[in-house]
Design an enzyme around this catalytic site. Structure first.
Site, PDB file in Angstrom:
ATOM      1  N   MET A 113       0.805  -1.104   0.117  1.00  0.00           N
ATOM      2  CA  MET A 113       0.102  -0.027  -0.055  1.00  0.00           C
ATOM      3  C   MET A 113       0.936   1.358   0.021  1.00  0.00           C
ATOM      4  O   MET A 113       0.588   2.360   0.552  1.00  0.00           O
ATOM      5  CB  MET A 113      -1.097   0.115   1.103  1.00  0.00           C
ATOM      6  CG  MET A 113      -1.765  -1.355   1.188  1.00  0.00           C
ATOM      7  SD  MET A 113      -2.756  -1.447  -0.374  1.00  0.00           S
ATOM      8  CE  MET A 113      -4.226  -0.618  -0.099  1.00  0.00           C
ATOM      9  N   ARG A 114       1.910   1.492  -0.947  1.00  0.00           N
ATOM     10  CA  ARG A 114       2.680   2.211  -0.875  1.00  0.00           C
ATOM     11  C   ARG A 114       3.200   2.548  -2.563  1.00  0.00           C
ATOM     12  O   ARG A 114       3.136   1.765  -3.130  1.00  0.00           O
ATOM     13  CB  ARG A 114       4.040   2.103  -0.133  1.00  0.00           C
ATOM     14  CG  ARG A 114       4.122   2.504   1.051  1.00  0.00           C
ATOM     15  CD  ARG A 114       5.303   2.084   1.806  1.00  0.00           C
ATOM     16  NE  ARG A 114       5.098   2.147   3.006  1.00  0.00           N
ATOM     17  CZ  ARG A 114       5.040   3.102   3.919  1.00  0.00           C
ATOM     18  NH1 ARG A 114       5.155   4.365   3.434  1.00  0.00           N
ATOM     19  NH2 ARG A 114       4.849   2.822   5.118  1.00  0.00           N
ATOM     20  N   LEU A 115       3.186   3.990  -2.966  1.00  0.00           N
ATOM     21  CA  LEU A 115       3.599   4.389  -4.157  1.00  0.00           C
ATOM     22  C   LEU A 115       4.889   3.966  -4.150  1.00  0.00           C
ATOM     23  O   LEU A 115       5.796   4.227  -3.296  1.00  0.00           O
ATOM     24  CB  LEU A 115       3.410   5.861  -4.047  1.00  0.00           C
ATOM     25  CG  LEU A 115       2.259   6.417  -4.986  1.00  0.00           C
ATOM     26  CD1 LEU A 115       2.529   7.909  -5.178  1.00  0.00           C
ATOM     27  CD2 LEU A 115       2.150   5.532  -6.221  1.00  0.00           C
ATOM     28  N   HIS A 129      -4.696  -4.519  -8.564  1.00  0.00           N
ATOM     29  CA  HIS A 129      -5.585  -3.569  -7.924  1.00  0.00           C
ATOM     30  C   HIS A 129      -7.106  -4.043  -7.981  1.00  0.00           C
ATOM     31  O   HIS A 129      -7.550  -4.518  -9.064  1.00  0.00           O
ATOM     32  CB  HIS A 129      -5.438  -2.266  -8.688  1.00  0.00           C
ATOM     33  CG  HIS A 129      -6.051  -1.108  -8.117  1.00  0.00           C
ATOM     34  ND1 HIS A 129      -5.626  -0.278  -6.704  1.00  0.00           N
ATOM     35  CD2 HIS A 129      -7.353  -0.585  -8.387  1.00  0.00           C
ATOM     36  CE1 HIS A 129      -6.361   0.496  -6.492  1.00  0.00           C
ATOM     37  NE2 HIS A 129      -7.527   0.312  -7.428  1.00  0.00           N
ATOM     38  N   ASN A 170       1.570  -4.703 -10.336  1.00  0.00           N
ATOM     39  CA  ASN A 170       0.506  -4.525  -9.404  1.00  0.00           C
ATOM     40  C   ASN A 170      -0.514  -5.268  -9.621  1.00  0.00           C
ATOM     41  O   ASN A 170      -1.149  -5.475 -10.814  1.00  0.00           O
ATOM     42  CB  ASN A 170       0.352  -3.203  -9.304  1.00  0.00           C
ATOM     43  CG  ASN A 170      -0.325  -2.763  -7.999  1.00  0.00           C
ATOM     44  OD1 ASN A 170      -0.369  -3.678  -6.718  1.00  0.00           O
ATOM     45  ND2 ASN A 170      -1.289  -1.944  -8.100  1.00  0.00           N
TER      46      ASN A 170
HETATM   47  C1  GAR Z   1      -5.843  -7.308  -2.575  1.00  0.00           C
HETATM   48  O1  GAR Z   1      -7.141  -7.279  -2.842  1.00  0.00           O
HETATM   49  C2  GAR Z   1      -5.033  -6.246  -3.653  1.00  0.00           C
HETATM   50  O2  GAR Z   1      -5.870  -6.087  -4.809  1.00  0.00           O
HETATM   51  C3  GAR Z   1      -5.326  -4.901  -2.828  1.00  0.00           C
HETATM   52  O3  GAR Z   1      -5.205  -5.386  -1.603  1.00  0.00           O
HETATM   53  C4  GAR Z   1      -5.502  -6.491  -1.309  1.00  0.00           C
HETATM   54  C5  GAR Z   1      -4.313  -7.443  -0.615  1.00  0.00           C
HETATM   55  O4  GAR Z   1      -4.883  -8.547   0.007  1.00  0.00           O
HETATM   56  N1  GAR Z   1      -4.281  -3.924  -3.448  1.00  0.00           N
HETATM   57  C6  GAR Z   1      -4.460  -2.765  -3.492  1.00  0.00           C
HETATM   58  O5  GAR Z   1      -5.526  -2.037  -2.753  1.00  0.00           O
HETATM   59  C7  GAR Z   1      -3.318  -1.780  -4.059  1.00  0.00           C
HETATM   60  N2  GAR Z   1      -3.707  -0.541  -4.155  1.00  0.00           N
HETATM   61  P1  GAR Z   1      -3.990  -9.658   0.393  1.00  0.00           P
HETATM   62  O6  GAR Z   1      -3.031  -8.929   1.321  1.00  0.00           O
HETATM   63  O7  GAR Z   1      -4.769 -10.514   1.142  1.00  0.00           O
HETATM   64  O8  GAR Z   1      -3.315 -10.409  -0.710  1.00  0.00           O
END
Ligand code: GAR
Length: 190
Positions: A90-92, A109, A107
């Site tokens: 969750m970082r750029l 999303h 990535n």
């Molecule tokens: C996932 O749904 C992924 O798509 C999202 O975080 C979740 C992580 O779940 N990513 C973002 O929102 C990136 N902007 P996890 O830790 O269970 O894999």
């Protein structure tokens, strides 16, 4: 086989799906290490129980993004990492890593980009009242979820959808979709 590092900040269910796909023989890559920016995140337990090298850091222990990305880079180099796979990180990503891995950071999303970039994509979709959302896999550039799209999957949003139910549907899709697309992009067909 290509050497990858997986970056994650949270539960790591996508990390686990990628590991499971490698173990099952459906994804031909070497997962060399896990990078996590949240001490205490459950993905660290998963990394440990899979015997996976991991680098855990807190951004607040560094003066700048450049400083912690330099520390990450040192670890990536020492593990001969060629590709970075973001799985709920969750970082750029900053210039330090982008310059070292041009076109080699991927990535996932939880929305149909370019809709609902950034944080809480699921909440954003529900608040907007759309009846479809989905999952996007894309290359990372300097923007917030703006890089070239590799693949997308659509997910219907039902009338009584909650954040939890949509999260569940999204995870279910992601756990198949991400390993399959990574195999197409990076996998060796031995
Ligand atoms: C996932 O749904 C992924 O798509 C999202 O975080 C979740 C992580 O779940 N990513 C973002 O929102 C990136 N902007 P996890 O830790 O269970 O894999």
């Amino acid at each position: 086989m290509k050497n990858i590092a997986i970056f994650a900040s949270g539960s790591g269910s996508n990390f686990q799906a990628i590991v499971d796909a490698v173990k099952a023989g459906g994804l031909h890559v070497n997962i060399k290490m896990v990078v996590c920016d949240r001490p205490g995140a459950f993905v660290i337990e998963r990394a440990k129980s899979n015997g996976m090298p991991h680098f855990i850091f807190s951004a607040k222990d560094y003066d700048s993004k450049e400083a912690f990305e330099c520390a990450i880079l040192k670890q990536l180099r020492s593990h001969d990492v060629e590709y970075i796979v973001l799985a709920g990180y969750m970082r750029l990503i900053g210039p330090t890593l982008l310059t070292e891995f041009p076109g080699r950071i991927i990535n996932i999303h939880p929305s149909l980009l370019p809709s609902f970039p950034g944080k809480d994509a699921i909440g954003q979709a529900l608040a907007a009242g759309v009846n479809v959302s989905g999952v996007t896999i894309h290359f990372v550039d300097e923007g917030m979820d703006t890089g070239p799209i590799i693949a997308q999957q659509i997910i219907d949003i039902d009338e009584h959808e909650t954040k939890e139910s949509l999260q569940g549907k999204i995870h279910q899709v992601e756990h198949q979709f991400y390993p399959a697309e990574l195999q197409k992009l990076l996998g060796d067909y031995a």
